[in-house]
Design an enzyme around this catalytic site. Structure first.
Site, PDB file in Angstrom:
ATOM      1  N   PRO A  95      62.371  27.103  -1.397  1.00 35.30           N
ATOM      2  CG  PRO A  95      60.246  28.007  -1.554  1.00 35.30           C
ATOM      3  CD  PRO A  95      61.438  27.959  -0.651  1.00 35.30           C
ATOM      4  CD  GLU A  96      67.064  26.489  -3.794  1.00 31.94           C
ATOM      5  OE1 GLU A  96      67.334  27.490  -4.507  1.00 31.94           O
ATOM      6  OE2 GLU A  96      67.497  26.366  -2.645  1.00 31.94           O
TER       7      GLU A  96
END
Length: 273
Positions: free
Chosen positions: A2-3
């Site tokens: 996840p960014e």
């Protein structure tokens, strides 16, 4: 992993689900998830605190509690799920927050890489990990002059710099490729060689790509989902990363490894400076 856009999506989902809930109890099934303080202290301190706000700093979720701030990093595959108390946690559910209304928030992480910190509010920005983070993409201080100063001694590829969260937060591998493609900058360009004009373009591209990704709920890659089955749709909009052919000129896309990360670019659209 996840960014920033995915974490922003998780934040908004959680705000709609658990804001103003009071934590009645906490169970920690895998203690290394809690990096600070000890798991026992974490449980004792979090009990009876209300979730007053949920924010994001870089890739970190910030649960603003009555007395403390709980930092949570999802790392590779961490996820949050709101559950009914009748359900039984699985071996991958490592932290369970029980609310006074009878619901529970489960932190699930098959890789066990996620981490949580609990700090006093007035000290959180002075301590790691937040003290190590660079500017947010929309910070007014993020200017070509700021980047020029930060990059003047960087004899490394600009792709590597974009992944350095101590300068600007939020650009993970996929988004860095998309940002450089939109900017028409070759990923192997030495960072210190970029002009202020190019840096201005880079900043604008960072904002455009991340804003678009946030609107579309991020990017679902492999097993990642934001929360409660929310899938990102930005992967349908990728212009260069993971493609065989350039979305603009249809030239075959080149893939190289930069800093240990798979990097996609177009030799026609992105000339090395």
């Amino acid at each position: 992993m996840p960014e920033l856009p995915e974490v922003e999506t998780v934040k908004e989902v959680l705000k709609s689900q658990i804001l103003n809930e009071t934590i009645e109890d906490v169970k920690v099934y895998y203690e290394p998830i809690v990096a600070y303080p000890t798991a026992k202290e974490f449980i004792e301190q979090v009990r009876n605190q209300k979730i007053k706000a949920i924010e994001r700093r870089g890739k970190w979720l910030l649960f603003i509690l009555s007395e403390n701030i709980l930092l949570s990093h999802l790392r590779m595959e961490g996820r949050y799920y709101l559950k009914d108390t009748k359900e039984v946690p699985t071996k991958h559910d490592h932290v369970v927050f029980s609310f006074k209304n009878g619901r529970e928030l489960w932190y699930r992480d098959t890789r066990k890489f996620g981490r949580m910190y609990l700090y006093e509010k007035e000290k959180v920005s002075e301590k790691k990990p937040l003290s190590e983070l660079g500017l947010e993409p929309w910070d007014e201080e993020l200017t070509p002059i700021y980047l020029k100063e930060k990059l003047k001694r960087k004899q490394i590829p600009i792709k590597t710099v974009l992944l350095d969260q101590s300068i600007v937060v939020g650009c993970g591998n996929i988004y860095a490729d998309e940002v450089l493609f939109l900017s028409k900058i070759h990923p192997l360009t030495i960072a210190s060689h970029l002009t202020e004009e190019k840096l201005a373009t880079l900043i604008q591209s960072i904002r455009v790509i991340l804003e678009k990704a946030i609107r579309l709920g991020g990017t679902t890659i492999k097993s990642y989902e934001s929360s409660e089955g929310v899938h990102g749709r930005f992967q349908n909009e990728l212009a260069i990363h993971g493609r065989d052919y350039c979305s603009v000129c249809e030239e075959r896309v080149t893939k190289v490894t930069v800093g240990g990360r798979g990097t996609y670019y177009c030799t026609v659209c992105q000339k090395e400076c």
